[in-house]
Design an enzyme around this catalytic site. Structure first.
Site, mmCIF file in Angstrom:
data_model
loop_
_atom_site.group_PDB
_atom_site.id
_atom_site.type_symbol
_atom_site.label_atom_id
_atom_site.label_comp_id
_atom_site.label_asym_id
_atom_site.label_seq_id
_atom_site.Cartn_x
_atom_site.Cartn_y
_atom_site.Cartn_z
ATOM 1 C CE LYS A 26 -2.967 0.540 3.588
ATOM 2 N NZ LYS A 26 -3.053 1.789 4.361
ATOM 3 C CB SER A 27 3.775 2.283 2.043
ATOM 4 O OG SER A 27 3.211 2.169 3.318
ATOM 5 N N GLY A 99 -4.746 7.765 5.580
ATOM 6 C CA GLY A 99 -3.878 8.747 6.224
ATOM 7 C C GLY A 99 -2.660 9.040 5.362
ATOM 8 N NE ARG A 127 -5.247 7.900 11.158
ATOM 9 C CZ ARG A 127 -4.516 7.134 10.367
ATOM 10 N NH1 ARG A 127 -5.054 6.614 9.280
ATOM 11 N NH2 ARG A 127 -3.257 6.891 10.666
ATOM 12 C CD GLN A 173 0.619 8.144 7.354
ATOM 13 O OE1 GLN A 173 0.060 8.953 8.081
ATOM 14 N NE2 GLN A 173 0.057 7.004 6.998
ATOM 15 C CG ASP A 319 0.895 0.010 9.471
ATOM 16 O OD1 ASP A 319 0.450 0.875 10.244
ATOM 17 O OD2 ASP A 319 1.355 0.282 8.344
HETATM 18 C C1 S3P Z 1 2.728 4.744 6.325
HETATM 19 C C2 S3P Z 1 3.337 5.082 7.501
HETATM 20 C C3 S3P Z 1 2.832 4.666 8.821
HETATM 21 C C4 S3P Z 1 1.864 3.506 8.713
HETATM 22 C C5 S3P Z 1 0.865 3.700 7.615
HETATM 23 C C6 S3P Z 1 1.549 3.867 6.279
HETATM 24 C C7 S3P Z 1 3.293 5.258 5.063
HETATM 25 O O1 S3P Z 1 2.192 5.765 9.435
HETATM 26 O O2 S3P Z 1 1.203 3.324 9.949
HETATM 27 O O3 S3P Z 1 -0.020 2.603 7.550
HETATM 28 O O4 S3P Z 1 2.925 4.751 3.985
HETATM 29 O O5 S3P Z 1 4.121 6.166 5.123
HETATM 30 P P1 S3P Z 1 3.038 6.843 10.279
HETATM 31 O O6 S3P Z 1 4.132 7.263 9.418
HETATM 32 O O7 S3P Z 1 2.119 7.979 10.590
HETATM 33 O O8 S3P Z 1 3.473 6.110 11.517
#
Ligand code: S3P
Length: 439
Positions: A26-27, A99, A127, A173, A319
């Site tokens: 996903k990321s 998010g 959030r 993120q 996660d």
């Molecule tokens: C993600 C970073 C994580 C993770 C999220 C995906 C990303 O969040 O929990 O599911 O793709 O950069 P945080 O960076 O806020 O911890």
């Protein structure tokens, strides 16, 4: 996005056997669409996650004038418009449940010449966004959000300045939002993290030809370059694989192979902790795919014992805690977790939702502000609430494989945000999980 609320009935199935393919990361899928959209030329993305979150990101760029062809499931052909080629969207951009989508877009849109607005679903609307608004404002961005929550109203036409910034909490993120704003900033943008987090934005920018220096916990770039189209091969998502890794570990008689799973060191903290607990997980045929380490994981059933989760692994498994809570509930003895307050601001408050669900199934869980103490025991059947959190729902589908009776899991529609097809893959692997009959 997920309009309907559905329930599952999950119950012990068969040992998990055979070989399975997990959907794309996903990321990486989010970032591939974003960065390919800003590149010069046509990029092909294979292994793109067909989840609601990543489709929402693709739809956002289509709204801003990027032609994105879905030539086959899991493939996107992105006709990049260049670093300054995005067009004003004709209304608010819906990030759905994502998010990652919203926070990264906030950084990227802060540097555009047009105004924009980002909205999300009920979970995303709760959030915290101040964590991106504040650093981006330091760079010169103007973002309004009532109470630090979505929607985000982003003013365009601002002059952004590079900056040095140390994140107060480890967050890929937030780091990524700042780096993406940095593409449009004058001078150098330099980010430091309290613990290293996933470096996909850094790797992806480098792959598309943007000069960027990065080491674990630190990244720096200059504004003013261009991105060159490139093809991206997205590996299987470790976080989705995690449900099967834990299920195969827990169910006696299991031996399951998960093919070509992404093994970025910033993602595989769960493997270290499960192995500390006694798990039998072998990483075979290591290879590189699209610049990322991948391996086949062979997981055999093994009895687990409780551990104190080392805090140094928390960011690398951020996660995976819902499913780790399930592993702890099925382990002999006590598992303790600290230093994970971030779990309270994920798609749900994952400490509270997991503690409530496990208690409903007869497990003794004590919450702490930044973690929990879980006493392993025997799970019974019951009803739990997924709270619209995809990973909570899938974690309880795993828990049900060890339960003394059927588990009804309410509100599982959001599983489609990250893992479309979870039910059928789980069933094919041996797990007992099916849609509940309509009430
Ligand atoms: C993600 C970073 C994580 C993770 C999220 C995906 C990303 O969040 O929990 O599911 O793709 O950069 P945080 O960076 O806020 O911890």
């Amino acid at each position: 996005m997920s309009a309907v609320s559905r329930d599952w009935i999950a119950s012990p199935g068969a040992p998990l056997c055979g070989a399975i393919d997990i959907p794309g990361d996903k990321s990486i899928s989010h970032r591939a669409v974003m960065i390919a959209s800003l590149a010069d030329g046509i990029s092909r993305i294979d292994g793109f996650l067909e989840g609601e979150d990543t489709r929402a990101t693709a739809a956002a760029f289509a709204r801003m004038g990027v032609r994105i062809e879905a030539s086959a499931p899991g493939t996107r052909i992105v006709h990049g418009v260049g670093i300054d080629g995005l067009q004003p969207p004709d209304g608010p951009i819906d990030c759905g449940n994502a998010g990652t989508g919203m926070r990264l877009l906030a950084g990227l849109l802060a540097g555009q010449r047009f105004d924009s607005e980002l909205v999300g679903d009920a979970s995303l609307s709760r959030r915290p966004m101040q964590r991106v608004i504040e650093p981006l404002a330091k760079m010169g961005a103007a973002i309004e959000a009532s109470g630090g929550l979505p929607p985000l109203r982003i003013r365009g036409g601002r002059t952004l300045r590079g900056m040095e910034y140390t994140l107060p909490v480890a967050s890929a993120q937030v780091k990524s939002a700042i780096l993406l704003a940095g593409l449009y900033a004058d001078g150098e943008t330099h980010v430091r993290e309290p613990h290293p987090t996933r470096d996909y934005t850094e790797r992806m920018l480098a792959a598309f030809g943007w000069p960027i220096a990065f080491v674990p916990g630190e990244a720096a770039l200059l504004g003013g370059f261009r991105l060159q189209a490139t093809d991206v091969q997205v590996p299987a998502d470790f976080s989705s694989a995690a449900f099967f890794i834990v299920a195969a570990t827990l169910v006696p008689g299991s031996e399951l192979r998960l093919r070509r799973v992404g093994m970025n060191p910033r993602r595989v903290g769960l493997l270290h902790v499960l192995r500390m607990m006694g798990a039998d997980i072998e990483a075979c045929d290591p290879a590189e795919q699209g610049g990322e380490p991948v391996a086949d994981l062979v997981v055999r059933h093994a009895p687990l014992h409780g551990v104190d989760v080392p805090e140094e692994h928390v960011a690398d498994m951020i996660d995976e805690f819902p499913v780790l809570f399930v592993a702890a509930a099925c382990a002999e003895g006590e598992t303790t977790l600290r230093g994970a307050a971030e779990l309270r601001v994920k798609e749900s408050d994952r400490i509270a939702t997991m503690a409530a669900g496990l208690r409903a199934l007869g497990i003794d869980v004590e919450e702490a502000p930044d973690g929990a103490r879980i006493q392993g025991g025997r799970l019974r059947g019951g009803t739990i609430d997924g709270h619209g959190d995809h990973r909570v729902a899938m974690a309880f589908a795993v828990a049900a494989q060890l339960a003394g009776g059927a588990v009804r899991i309410r509100d599982v529609a959001n599983v489609a945000t990250s893992f479309p097809g979870f039910e059928s893959l789980a069933t094919a692997a041996g797990m007992g999980v099916e849609p509940a009959p309509e009430a």
